[in-house]
Scaffold this motif. Structure first.
Motif, PDB file in Angstrom:
ATOM      1  N   HIS B  26       1.191  -0.804  -0.330  1.00 27.87           N
ATOM      2  CA  HIS B  26      -0.100   0.136  -0.055  1.00 27.87           C
ATOM      3  C   HIS B  26       0.545   1.330   0.232  1.00 27.87           C
ATOM      4  O   HIS B  26       1.160   2.033  -0.364  1.00 27.87           O
ATOM      5  CB  HIS B  26      -1.278  -0.408   1.173  1.00 27.87           C
ATOM      6  N   SER B  27       2.291   1.185   0.396  1.00 30.39           N
ATOM      7  CA  SER B  27       2.696   2.494   0.440  1.00 30.39           C
ATOM      8  C   SER B  27       3.094   2.680  -0.810  1.00 30.39           C
ATOM      9  O   SER B  27       3.517   3.736  -0.797  1.00 30.39           O
ATOM     10  CB  SER B  27       4.297   2.521   1.531  1.00 30.39           C
ATOM     11  N   LEU B  28       4.058   1.978  -1.588  1.00 30.89           N
ATOM     12  CA  LEU B  28       4.090   1.669  -2.220  1.00 30.89           C
ATOM     13  C   LEU B  28       3.488   2.597  -3.879  1.00 30.89           C
ATOM     14  O   LEU B  28       3.589   2.980  -4.738  1.00 30.89           O
ATOM     15  CB  LEU B  28       5.031   0.767  -3.326  1.00 30.89           C
ATOM     16  N   MET B  29       2.135   2.045  -3.130  1.00 31.99           N
ATOM     17  CA  MET B  29       0.897   2.088  -4.409  1.00 31.99           C
ATOM     18  C   MET B  29      -0.212   3.573  -3.672  1.00 31.99           C
ATOM     19  O   MET B  29      -0.437   4.192  -5.386  1.00 31.99           O
ATOM     20  CB  MET B  29      -0.466   1.094  -4.309  1.00 31.99           C
ATOM     21  N   ALA B  30       0.496   3.814  -3.025  1.00 30.01           N
ATOM     22  CA  ALA B  30       0.335   5.150  -2.402  1.00 30.01           C
ATOM     23  C   ALA B  30       1.430   6.530  -3.261  1.00 30.01           C
ATOM     24  O   ALA B  30       0.594   7.606  -3.283  1.00 30.01           O
ATOM     25  CB  ALA B  30       0.439   5.961  -0.946  1.00 30.01           C
ATOM     26  N   ARG B  31       2.027   5.971  -3.484  1.00 33.90           N
ATOM     27  CA  ARG B  31       3.210   7.174  -4.822  1.00 33.90           C
ATOM     28  C   ARG B  31       2.200   6.609  -5.827  1.00 33.90           C
ATOM     29  O   ARG B  31       2.999   7.417  -6.776  1.00 33.90           O
ATOM     30  CB  ARG B  31       4.719   6.388  -4.609  1.00 33.90           C
ATOM     31  N   PHE B  32       0.863   6.988  -6.148  1.00 36.02           N
ATOM     32  CA  PHE B  32       0.771   6.592  -7.948  1.00 36.02           C
ATOM     33  C   PHE B  32      -0.784   7.682  -7.784  1.00 36.02           C
ATOM     34  O   PHE B  32      -1.494   6.670  -7.332  1.00 36.02           O
ATOM     35  CB  PHE B  32       0.956   5.297  -8.003  1.00 36.02           C
ATOM     36  N   GLU B  33      -1.415   8.170  -8.827  1.00 37.78           N
ATOM     37  CA  GLU B  33      -2.017   8.842  -8.378  1.00 37.78           C
ATOM     38  C   GLU B  33      -2.814   8.251  -9.552  1.00 37.78           C
ATOM     39  O   GLU B  33      -3.273   7.569 -10.676  1.00 37.78           O
ATOM     40  CB  GLU B  33      -2.123  10.028  -9.285  1.00 37.78           C
ATOM     41  N   GLU B  34      -4.392   8.403  -9.137  1.00 37.22           N
ATOM     42  CA  GLU B  34      -5.563   8.003  -9.620  1.00 37.22           C
ATOM     43  C   GLU B  34      -5.787   6.493 -10.350  1.00 37.22           C
ATOM     44  O   GLU B  34      -5.779   6.145 -11.706  1.00 37.22           O
ATOM     45  CB  GLU B  34      -5.730   9.044 -11.088  1.00 37.22           C
ATOM     46  N   LEU B  35      -5.317   5.778  -9.874  1.00 33.58           N
ATOM     47  CA  LEU B  35      -5.231   4.471 -10.390  1.00 33.58           C
ATOM     48  C   LEU B  35      -7.094   3.732 -10.244  1.00 33.58           C
ATOM     49  O   LEU B  35      -7.504   3.764  -9.277  1.00 33.58           O
ATOM     50  CB  LEU B  35      -4.716   3.808  -8.989  1.00 33.58           C
TER      51      LEU B  35
END
Lengths: 275, 275
Positions: B26-35
């Motif tokens: 989740h910490s990694l995915m939180a670095r990407f927008e509008e997924l």
């Protein structure tokens, strides 16, 4: 002379809470035996000045320990990371490799300005977690029956089987509304569910525990009481498990399990999804 | 025809609770927008048969989504991992790289048979966390004053500033014994600490909050009450902050912060170490 058999310092460094880097770092370190190490978590390293202070402390630990520290880092800011990388330490950058792989896979650049996992990224979801904690407190140990209709799950089991912390963790970590109801002498004698629980049969989930462990826990609470006697613990556990089996209530033995393991097990066995 | 604009599936796969792989993923995915993604955590994949079942589900998700899933994995068993790696998915192995680096640095091979971070690795430390949760419950909202002498920290603040969940999380995550005491009208009028708290001055830590946010929270609790009025919220917060300042009590504004951020901040500001 250099000291040689002191503990090696392990730093978990983050520009935010440090919870993620701690979890991964500890999980990795747990794979090694008989380590002589000391752990330190350093959160909120979000400026070059804080990074420079930390650099000094890491270098000092290297001198004191006579071994270079290991630094687990989830820092993404390149300037701050560069300072950290100049330390006399083995720096493991936990984000770099995977962010690059994810950028490729998702076809977009990552940004450090987006949400953080342990921040309030999604307000509705965050409030659900906080409300689930309130719910667990309001329905603990058989109180607040009028709220049970909103329960995602209702834990049942003997006194001191760990129902309360399990409910709190289900709320805090997963946003699950968990109530709990203690089984008592009357239920064991009748070998029947408390009347109050009958309407919630589909939400019921049992916790059971080894009688010897239960005795230890109760002994700390009420030393030398009948309640804490092995005989009584054995009786209650046997009857509770009979009750679960006869009523078709799923249950989990928590004797050797942590709260994290118990709740992950309940989530899976009960088919619950994060609130 | 293949669907093209459905959500992409993200799996967090673990042979244990899944908490670590979830946090890092989740910490990694939180670095990407509008997924446009859907998350699923799959714990306890500790056998090849469970891995094969999962493999089918991952491959099915790839078909349904029209995009290959992303799988974050903390599996270390090579047989189980091989099954996972054969999926029509991008598998990110969160342990491999770092275990190899750590083996080199620590000069020993890693083992999957040693403790797990989210298991009961250290019984004394685990019990301390459980006792800290009991302590928070026994000293919540000004009750159990006779136990305050054992408190690592005593949180003070206006009603509904978030003291209770903060104390519970301090216990659960950090093994810190945290009591909490509400400030009330009488304290605000006198601009003095409640008598009961004077002996614990060194343990006191304040929580404060934006009056507008406080009003929202109280409004949900007791709609249209004086207690929930902006005027009253503004008064209480102003007086509480004056009190903190005049008594030299460290405090934190929790308005925009999650429980995880608040507790990490308290740990740092109060110089507390994990119990």
């Amino acid at each position: 002379m250099m000291p040689t058999d002191t503990k090696r310092s392990i730093f978990f460094v983050s520009d935010h809470t440090g919870l993620t880097v701690e979890a991964l770092g500890h999980s990795l370190m747990a794979r090694f035996e008989e380590l002589s190490v000391r752990y330190e978590t350093v959160p909120f390293i979000n400026s070059t000045s804080k990074a420079r202070e930390l650099l000094q402390r890491v270098n000092q630990a290297a001198l004191q320990d006579g071994k270079r520290p290991i630094v687990f880092s989830s820092i993404t800011n390149p300037e701050i990371l560069a300072i950290l990388n100049s330390a006399n330490a083995r720096v493991l950058d936990l984000f770099k490799t995977y962010l690059a792989e994810l950028e490729q896979e998702l076809g977009q650049a990552s940004s450090s300005r987006v949400g953080r996992y342990h921040g309030i990224v999604d307000l509705a979801r965050y409030q659900q977690r906080m409300q689930a904690i309130d719910f667990a407190l309001a329905t603990d140990d058989g109180i607040g029956l009028s709220n049970y209709q909103d329960a995602d799950i209702v834990l049942v089991g003997v006194s001191r089987a760990g129902k309360t912390p399990t409910c709190l963790y289900l709320g805090m970590q997963y946003g699950i509304r968990a109530a709990n109801y203690p089984l008592a002498d009357d239920d064991f004698e009748r070998l029947a569910l408390p009347e109050e629980l009958v309407p919630f049969h589909n939400q019921l989930f049992g916790l059971t525990i080894d009688p010897l462990r239960l005795q230890q826990i109760r002994q700390e609470r009420k030393p030398n009481s009948y309640y804490a006697s092995l005989k009584q613990c054995e009786f209650e556990v046997k009857q509770a498990e009979k009750l679960f089996a006869s009523k078709g209530i799923r249950f989990l033995n928590v004797t050797a399990s942590s709260i994290e393991e118990i709740t992950a097990g309940i989530m899976q066995m009960a088919g619950l999804e994060r609130g």
